[in-house]
Enzyme design. Structure first.
Site, short mmCIF file in Angstrom:
data_model
loop_
_atom_site.label_atom_id
_atom_site.label_comp_id
_atom_site.label_asym_id
_atom_site.label_seq_id
_atom_site.Cartn_x
_atom_site.Cartn_y
_atom_site.Cartn_z
N THR A 85 0.80 -0.97 -0.05
CA THR A 85 -0.02 0.21 0.15
C THR A 85 0.80 1.20 0.01
O THR A 85 1.10 1.90 1.09
CB THR A 85 -0.83 0.02 1.35
OG1 THR A 85 -0.29 -0.21 2.49
CG2 THR A 85 -2.31 -0.89 1.17
N LYS A 216 -3.08 -1.09 14.09
CA LYS A 216 -1.89 -1.33 13.43
C LYS A 216 -1.18 0.26 13.04
O LYS A 216 -0.08 0.20 13.18
CB LYS A 216 -2.10 -1.78 11.88
CG LYS A 216 -0.76 -2.27 11.17
CD LYS A 216 0.43 -2.86 12.04
CE LYS A 216 1.73 -3.24 11.36
NZ LYS A 216 1.62 -3.77 10.02
N GLY A 267 12.76 4.03 8.44
CA GLY A 267 12.57 3.54 7.28
C GLY A 267 11.78 2.16 7.51
O GLY A 267 11.14 2.06 8.58
N CYS A 270 6.80 0.15 7.58
CA CYS A 270 5.54 0.35 8.56
C CYS A 270 5.77 1.55 9.09
O CYS A 270 5.15 2.40 8.80
CB CYS A 270 5.65 -0.73 9.47
SG CYS A 270 5.11 -2.29 8.93
#
Length: 420
Positions: A85, A216, A267, A270
């Site tokens: 995504t 999340k 980085g 996530c």
């Protein structure tokens, strides 16, 4: 009711380990990926990513016939979508999530769906993405009913169950970590729990799809904010001539303080990404989350400026040399220690920008990869000994285990991780 056939859409850093875990429980798994090279690699019983223990699992389940990879979806009883995504290309300072991969995966599996199937979105997504996925499926299959239309009586069960694993420990954490189960209805959640309990030993905690999506994003935004505090401290301490590593160690002796370690930025797929999903949805309210993102995104430029100063100091100390004679060494390119993952890596970003702006040579050591991606220009990959001996300026960017000894006894050193 148990599952006999499962399909995993997207065979990357999450999809392939997940497919391997189901297959290791003697369940037929169909792995789907658009990358023909990855499909061929997996069907040989090999893996195209670096993840401890995964190679042995994939080799075994492919040989036993429980896992096969293909580029086209096939019928199954459960479909897990684990595709990227990313963000849309835009001049907007707040990135907009790109759901086109989820849309493409939804439309790809739609023709093979049948009554009773379960579809789970594992991809980390902005709030509302699971409902959007269900809408795309409903548009493609008007002959079936979905939770937004028929509630508990829907033909197809839909849920969002985000992964919560640490690269380098994915196999163990897939099994041991608790799992958030966000069904669009109670029956959707129940069916998803039945699926994950095939191998998950952690607790499966039920909520709705939107809360699961936000959970999340919240976890990774929390870490981003904490890292931003450490990174901001490091820049403040540099100006005040204070050793930030000693400072944090002292502050953490307080029983209720636990400051994280600064670095060259943030980085990965996530922590550097997920907070933007919250900001993009609520830009006027996510003030702290936005500020943390801006602090962490500014750290690579701060490191680059430190390198520029080091080059200037070196040339002043060596007046017979020019900038073209100065070789810069970058130690580590991955986004975190001891993995091969370059996604959203501040270390790689720093190395590439140094190579672009510096007229001399830029060398890099990355023990976890054999070659640089095609999009990386003007950087030469070398062995640790070669790069160390050939370089004048040394920039430690990732604390890989290979670097955990004092390899460089040199004043021309920028250590962004505090290990030297």
């Amino acid at each position: 009711m148990s599952f006999n056939n499962i399909s995993v859409i997207g065979l990357g850093y999450i999809g392939l380990p997940t497919a391997g875990m189901f297959a290791s429980r003697k369940i037929k798994v169909i792995g789907v990926d658009v990358n023909q090279k990855a499909v061929d690699t997996i069907n040989r019983g090999e893996i195209h990513i670096v993840e401890p223990e995964l190679d042995m699992i994939v080799r075994a389940v492919v040989a036993e016939g429980y896992l096969k990879a293909t580029t086209k979806p096939e019928p199954a009883e459960a479909f897990l979508i684990a595709v990227p995504t990313p963000f849309k290309k835009s001049d907007n300072p707040i990135p907009e999530p790109d759901l086109s991969y989820i849309e493409a995966a939804s439309k790809a599996i739609a023709p093979v769906l049948k009554k009773g199937d379960l579809v789970i979105l594992e991809s980390t997504s902005p709030v509302g993405a699971t409902e959007q996925m269900s809408a795309w499926l409903a548009d493609a299959r008007p002959d079936l009913t979905f939770p937004q239309q028929a509630g508990e009586e829907s033909d197809i069960r839909i849920a969002h169950c985000p992964e919560r694993v640490l690269p380098g420990h994915v196999v163990r954490e897939l099994v041991e970590n608790d799992r958030v189960i966000g069904g669009m209805t109670a029956k959707c959640s129940t069916r998803a729990i039945e699926l994950y309990k095939t191998f998950v030993k952690g607790e499966c905690v039920v909520t709705n799809a939107r809360t699961a999506e936000m959970a999340k994003l919240t976890e990774n935004s929390f870490r981003d904010v904490n890292i931003a505090f450490a990174n901001e401290l490091s820049m403040i301490c540099d100006k005040l001539d204070i050793n930030v590593w000693e400072l944090i160690k002292l502050a953490n002796r307080h029983p209720r303080v636990n400051i994280l370690q600064p670095g060259p930025g943030v980085g990965g797929h996530c922590i550097a990404v997920d907070p933007w999903f919250i900001v993009s949805k609520t830009p006027d309210d996510a003030k702290l989350i936005l500020t943390a993102r801006l602090v962490n995104d500014s750290k690579p430029e701060w490191v680059i400026n430190k390198v520029k100063v080091a080059i200037s100091d070196f040339l002043q100390a060596n007046p017979t040399k020019t900038a073209k004679d100065v070789t810069i060494a970058c130690y580590g390119l991955a986004f975190k220690p001891d993995i091969d993952d370059l996604r959203e890596s501040p270390a790689l970003d720093i190395a590439m920008k140094l190579a672009e702006m510096h007229v001399g040579t830029v060398l890099a050591v990355e023990p976890n990869i054999d070659s640089l991606p095609l999009y990386v220009d003007y950087i030469s990959l070398g062995t640790l000994d070669y790069v160390r001996d050939k370089s004048d300026i040394h920039v430690l960017l990732v604390d890989h285990k290979e670097f955990k000894v004092n390899l460089v006894n040199n004043l021309n050193l920028i250590d962004t991780k505090g290990i030297w």
